[in-house]
Scaffold this motif. Structure first.
Motif: not given
Lengths: 110, 246
Positions: B111-136
């Protein structure tokens, strides 16, 4: 520890895969430390070719630690080692032949 | 040939032994060899991407790649690295717990493995959003001309255009490599989620530990790819502590 019974198991090819909580925690600590070393290198002023070389060396150490202990390569049979080496060997051919071609061409200008 | 572990019931072994295998040891060796052979194809698949990156980074545009890399978010990448390493620890522990028949501990670790993987994707999503905001986003018409100016230092319009095009290649490589990695993460989360559900329902008894081992090898491989994405994409440029943000 619940995993202690398991450590007595001597199944051929899977020996040593038992839950050694302490060993795995040490592996995790080593991996995290190497990560922090790698990240801290990016804030230092290191001359151009050495910066990427150093970070790749640290990353390779991380990969080796993960392969040996988390992926149990240390306790694996020859066939598993051969599989990994075959993958690296074929990748090596791909890199070598492609780079000999690109490095011998004139500089590409975009 | 393999010797069955002491304390394991014959009935338990027979229930998981495929009819086409001589014994459980042979079946487990075959499963292990199968996943390693699959990983060879994965090494070659990601190898192609790493090779394309190497040609552009080392042979053609080292300066532009270095400059473009300094605009990536190192803090999020570092958090994601820790999350992935922690998930590698939990899935490795899960193998031992499944073998020992410790259902609760195994369920928790999976369960923890799954949760950590989902958290990774959440942070990745946040990073992609910041890239979008910075016109990258490299396929955007305003790429590199917004919050982040990728034409900085250019002395002529032609040079600015060339800098922008070369940086565009870096960001194409960045989105392609991290995007393929994310797809592998989603598959991994699905697989770990499946054995977590089986474990929770009591369907994953100790004789079936090889299923966890095989999926864990895939999970570790995805972690290995990330270990090399870090220096090539995120750590390739210069960063300052002031630029760190979430």
């Amino acid at each position: 520890m619940e995993g202690s019974d398991v450590s007595k198991e001597t199944e051929n090819g899977h020996a040593g895969q038992a839950t050694h909580l302490f060993g795995y925690l040490v592996t995790f600590a080593v991996l995290t430390t190497l990560l922090l070393v790698n990240v801290s290198l990016t804030f230092m002023e290191i001359p151009a070719p050495w910066h990427i070389v150093l970070t790749l060396v640290v990353a390779s150490l991380q990969a080796l630690t993960l392969l040996l202990f988390f992926m149990h390569l240390k306790q694996s049979d020859m066939l598993t080692w051969l599989s990994l080496l075959a993958g690296l060997f074929w990748s090596g051919i791909m890199f070598l032949l492609t780079l000999t071609d690109y490095l011998s061409r004139p500089y590409g200008v975009l | 040939m393999s010797v069955e572990a002491p304390g394991k019931s014959e009935a338990g072994v027979e229930s998981v032994l495929g009819h086409h295998f001589d014994d459980i040891g042979q079946q487990r060796d075959a499963a292990k060899l199968g996943i390693w052979l699959f990983m060879i194809t994965e090494i070659l698949f990601f190898g192609g991407l790493f090779l394309a990156y190497t040609v552009y980074r080392a042979v053609w545009y080292p300066d532009e790649f270095k400059a473009a890399s300094s605009h990536l978010n190192v803090l999020i990448a570092t958090i994601n690295s820790v999350l992935l390493l922690a998930s590698s620890l939990t899935i490795t522990l899960a193998i031992g717990y499944v073998r020992a028949g410790s259902r609760k501990a195994a369920t928790f670790c999976l369960g923890m493995t799954c949760l950590l993987g989902i958290l990774f994707l959440c942070f990745k999503g946040r990073e992609y959003y910041l890239d979008y905001k910075e016109d990258l986003i490299p396929w955007s018409a305003t790429f590199g001309q917004g919050e982040v100016d990728l034409t900085e230092g250019a002395t002529s319009a032609d040079e600015a255009k060339a800098k922008l095009q070369r940086s565009r290649i870096f960001f194409m490589a960045y989105f392609c490599m991290t995007g393929v990695h994310v797809i592998h993460m989603i598959v991994g989360i699905g697989l770990v989620g499946w054995i977590w559900w089986e474990c929770r329902r009591g369907l994953l008894h100790s004789e079936r530990f090889m299923k966890v081992e095989v999926i864990s090898l895939y999970w570790h491989f995805v972690d290995l790819v990330w270990i090399f994405l870090m220096p090539l994409l995120y750590l390739a440029g210069e960063h300052s502590l002031d630029s760190l943000h979430l």
